[in-house]
Design a protein around this motif. Structure first.
Motif, PDB file in Angstrom:
ATOM      1  N   GLY A  21      13.985  31.502 -16.373  1.00 52.98           N
ATOM      2  CA  GLY A  21      14.869  32.080 -15.354  1.00 52.98           C
ATOM      3  C   GLY A  21      16.295  31.563 -15.348  1.00 52.98           C
ATOM      4  O   GLY A  21      17.160  32.156 -14.706  1.00 52.98           O
ATOM      5  N   ALA A  22      16.560  30.457 -16.053  1.00 54.20           N
ATOM      6  CA  ALA A  22      17.920  29.900 -16.013  1.00 54.20           C
ATOM      7  C   ALA A  22      18.923  30.866 -16.664  1.00 54.20           C
ATOM      8  O   ALA A  22      19.965  31.190 -16.070  1.00 54.20           O
ATOM      9  N   THR A  23      18.594  31.339 -17.860  1.00 57.88           N
ATOM     10  CA  THR A  23      19.520  32.245 -18.557  1.00 57.88           C
ATOM     11  C   THR A  23      19.619  33.583 -17.823  1.00 57.88           C
ATOM     12  O   THR A  23      20.681  34.207 -17.798  1.00 57.88           O
ATOM     13  N   ARG A  24      18.523  34.002 -17.181  1.00 57.24           N
ATOM     14  CA  ARG A  24      18.591  35.246 -16.388  1.00 57.24           C
ATOM     15  C   ARG A  24      19.598  35.109 -15.245  1.00 57.24           C
ATOM     16  O   ARG A  24      20.424  35.993 -15.016  1.00 57.24           O
ATOM     17  N   ARG A  25      19.570  33.987 -14.562  1.00 57.35           N
ATOM     18  CA  ARG A  25      20.509  33.800 -13.445  1.00 57.35           C
ATOM     19  C   ARG A  25      21.944  33.690 -13.957  1.00 57.35           C
ATOM     20  O   ARG A  25      22.882  34.152 -13.312  1.00 57.35           O
ATOM     21  N   MET A  26      22.101  33.097 -15.140  1.00 55.63           N
ATOM     22  CA  MET A  26      23.440  33.064 -15.756  1.00 55.63           C
ATOM     23  C   MET A  26      23.901  34.485 -16.065  1.00 55.63           C
ATOM     24  O   MET A  26      25.066  34.842 -15.827  1.00 55.63           O
ATOM     25  N   ALA A  27      22.987  35.309 -16.593  1.00 59.84           N
ATOM     26  CA  ALA A  27      23.336  36.695 -16.949  1.00 59.84           C
ATOM     27  C   ALA A  27      23.796  37.467 -15.711  1.00 59.84           C
ATOM     28  O   ALA A  27      24.750  38.255 -15.772  1.00 59.84           O
ATOM     29  N   GLU A  28      23.106  37.236 -14.592  1.00 59.86           N
ATOM     30  CA  GLU A  28      23.490  37.931 -13.349  1.00 59.86           C
ATOM     31  C   GLU A  28      24.895  37.515 -12.909  1.00 59.86           C
ATOM     32  O   GLU A  28      25.677  38.344 -12.447  1.00 59.86           O
ATOM     33  N   ALA A  29      25.219  36.234 -13.100  1.00 54.96           N
ATOM     34  CA  ALA A  29      26.563  35.758 -12.730  1.00 54.96           C
ATOM     35  C   ALA A  29      27.627  36.321 -13.684  1.00 54.96           C
ATOM     36  O   ALA A  29      28.713  36.705 -13.254  1.00 54.96           O
ATOM     37  N   VAL A  30      27.298  36.395 -14.978  1.00 58.07           N
ATOM     38  CA  VAL A  30      28.227  36.976 -15.964  1.00 58.07           C
ATOM     39  C   VAL A  30      28.523  38.434 -15.576  1.00 58.07           C
ATOM     40  O   VAL A  30      29.680  38.874 -15.550  1.00 58.07           O
ATOM     41  N   ALA A  31      27.456  39.176 -15.249  1.00 59.77           N
ATOM     42  CA  ALA A  31      27.617  40.597 -14.887  1.00 59.77           C
ATOM     43  C   ALA A  31      28.433  40.739 -13.603  1.00 59.77           C
ATOM     44  O   ALA A  31      29.314  41.606 -13.515  1.00 59.77           O
ATOM     45  N   ALA A  32      28.170  39.877 -12.627  1.00 58.38           N
ATOM     46  CA  ALA A  32      28.927  39.945 -11.363  1.00 58.38           C
ATOM     47  C   ALA A  32      30.401  39.653 -11.612  1.00 58.38           C
ATOM     48  O   ALA A  32      31.285  40.313 -11.057  1.00 58.38           O
ATOM     49  N   GLY A  33      30.686  38.670 -12.472  1.00 55.96           N
ATOM     50  CA  GLY A  33      32.077  38.345 -12.796  1.00 55.96           C
ATOM     51  C   GLY A  33      32.773  39.516 -13.474  1.00 55.96           C
ATOM     52  O   GLY A  33      33.928  39.835 -13.182  1.00 55.96           O
ATOM     53  N   ALA A  34      32.049  40.181 -14.380  1.00 59.47           N
ATOM     54  CA  ALA A  34      32.634  41.331 -15.090  1.00 59.47           C
ATOM     55  C   ALA A  34      32.938  42.453 -14.106  1.00 59.47           C
ATOM     56  O   ALA A  34      33.986  43.102 -14.175  1.00 59.47           O
ATOM     57  N   GLU A  35      32.010  42.664 -13.152  1.00 60.55           N
ATOM     58  CA  GLU A  35      32.228  43.726 -12.159  1.00 60.55           C
ATOM     59  C   GLU A  35      33.449  43.442 -11.298  1.00 60.55           C
ATOM     60  O   GLU A  35      34.156  44.362 -10.879  1.00 60.55           O
ATOM     61  N   SER A  36      33.726  42.178 -11.062  1.00 60.45           N
ATOM     62  CA  SER A  36      34.845  41.811 -10.191  1.00 60.45           C
ATOM     63  C   SER A  36      36.197  42.116 -10.817  1.00 60.45           C
ATOM     64  O   SER A  36      37.226  42.040 -10.155  1.00 60.45           O
ATOM     65  N   ALA A  37      36.213  42.447 -12.106  1.00 55.83           N
ATOM     66  CA  ALA A  37      37.488  42.699 -12.785  1.00 55.83           C
ATOM     67  C   ALA A  37      37.999  44.117 -12.568  1.00 55.83           C
ATOM     68  O   ALA A  37      39.168  44.398 -12.799  1.00 55.83           O
ATOM     69  N   SER A  38      37.119  45.026 -12.124  1.00 53.33           N
ATOM     70  CA  SER A  38      37.557  46.405 -11.903  1.00 53.33           C
ATOM     71  C   SER A  38      38.576  46.455 -10.780  1.00 53.33           C
ATOM     72  O   SER A  38      38.456  45.748  -9.782  1.00 53.33           O
ATOM     73  N   SER A  39      39.578  47.302 -10.968  1.00 51.19           N
ATOM     74  CA  SER A  39      40.621  47.446  -9.950  1.00 51.19           C
ATOM     75  C   SER A  39      41.240  48.817 -10.143  1.00 51.19           C
ATOM     76  O   SER A  39      40.776  49.610 -10.969  1.00 51.19           O
ATOM     77  N   ALA A  40      42.312  49.077  -9.425  1.00 47.44           N
ATOM     78  CA  ALA A  40      43.019  50.351  -9.584  1.00 47.44           C
ATOM     79  C   ALA A  40      43.518  50.513 -11.014  1.00 47.44           C
ATOM     80  O   ALA A  40      43.668  51.629 -11.518  1.00 47.44           O
ATOM     81  N   ALA A  41      43.726  49.399 -11.697  1.00 51.57           N
ATOM     82  CA  ALA A  41      44.253  49.448 -13.074  1.00 51.57           C
ATOM     83  C   ALA A  41      43.204  49.914 -14.078  1.00 51.57           C
ATOM     84  O   ALA A  41      43.528  50.327 -15.184  1.00 51.57           O
ATOM     85  N   GLY A  42      41.941  49.846 -13.688  1.00 51.96           N
ATOM     86  CA  GLY A  42      40.899  50.264 -14.616  1.00 51.96           C
ATOM     87  C   GLY A  42      39.533  49.832 -14.149  1.00 51.96           C
ATOM     88  O   GLY A  42      39.402  48.895 -13.360  1.00 51.96           O
ATOM     89  N   GLU A  43      38.531  50.525 -14.679  1.00 52.32           N
ATOM     90  CA  GLU A  43      37.166  50.246 -14.255  1.00 52.32           C
ATOM     91  C   GLU A  43      36.364  49.736 -15.439  1.00 52.32           C
ATOM     92  O   GLU A  43      36.467  50.270 -16.541  1.00 52.32           O
ATOM     93  N   VAL A  44      35.558  48.708 -15.197  1.00 53.77           N
ATOM     94  CA  VAL A  44      34.626  48.232 -16.211  1.00 53.77           C
ATOM     95  C   VAL A  44      33.217  48.517 -15.698  1.00 53.77           C
ATOM     96  O   VAL A  44      32.813  48.041 -14.639  1.00 53.77           O
ATOM     97  N   ARG A  45      32.497  49.331 -16.447  1.00 56.06           N
ATOM     98  CA  ARG A  45      31.104  49.643 -16.097  1.00 56.06           C
ATOM     99  C   ARG A  45      30.221  48.596 -16.741  1.00 56.06           C
ATOM    100  O   ARG A  45      30.250  48.426 -17.957  1.00 56.06           O
TER     101      ARG A  45
END
Ligand SMILES: Cc1cc2nc3c(=O)[nH]c(=O)nc-3n(C[C@H](O)[C@H](O)[C@H](O)COP(=O)(O)O)c2cc1C
Length: 173
Positions: A21-45
């Protein structure tokens, strides 16, 4: 003609495998960080995929269309685990040149998986612009922050507005 599609949309895929479960929880944090980059300038799915027990083939089409590929693996017996290698070996059939890549994972003592995956990504001609993140055993709050930063930095690279890296000359010595 106008388009409903956001002009600046990028696709980022996070693949991981995790025994405890350690790497799974890291993966969830990586994905959450990537989602936080979306803005009016562009969207990352952002999509998150567990490679456990799966066949690599269905992912190959998704990878072809994606802009960034992130791989999470624990280190087991000095190596990344088989489902990750299976997926990476199927990428020789895909034009992945120039896509962005990154790696992360939990380890116990030696932690070879992350550098081995990064090396493989570079050989496949992906760009690996952000150093991978390793967490020893259970990730700490700092480790999760590093994972979110990894996801966010890769996503910002896709949107063309990554923060410039400052290189300390002392580190080069
Ligand atoms: C059978 C086995 C072999 C392992 N071999 C290594 C190793 O060679 N090097 C290392 O750094 N950690 C090794 N570990 C430790 C794991 O990488 C560590 O437990 C990690 O936190 C597992 O991540 P996960 O929770 O995502 O599965 C090993 C663990 C097991 C169970």
């Amino acid at each position: 003609a106008s388009s409903l599609r956001c002009a600046n949309t990028r696709t980022l895929l996070v693949f991981y495998i995790s025994a405890y479960g350690a790497t799974r929880r890291m993966a969830e944090a990586v994905a959450a960080g990537a989602e936080s980059a979306s803005s009016a300038a562009g969207e990352v799915r952002v999509s998150l995929y567990d490679l456990e027990g799966g066949d690599a083939q269905p992912f190959v089409d998704l990878i072809e269309e994606a802009d960034a590929l992130l791989f999470g693996s624990p280190t087991i017996n000095g190596d990344a685990v088989k489902p990750v290698w299976d997926l990476l070996s199927s990428l020789t059939m895909v034009d992945v040149k120039g896509k962005l890549g990154a790696a992360f994972g939990s380890y116990g003592w030696s932690g070879e998986a992350v550098p081995m995956i990064e090396d493989r990504l570079r050989r496949l001609k992906l760009r690996v612009p952000v150093p991978g993140v390793r967490a020893r055993l259970t990730p700490t709050a700092d480790d999760f922050t590093a994972c979110r930063d990894l996801g966010r930095e890769i996503a910002l690279h896709l949107l063309g507005r990554a923060t410039p890296r400052t290189i300390d000359l002392a580190q080069l010595a």
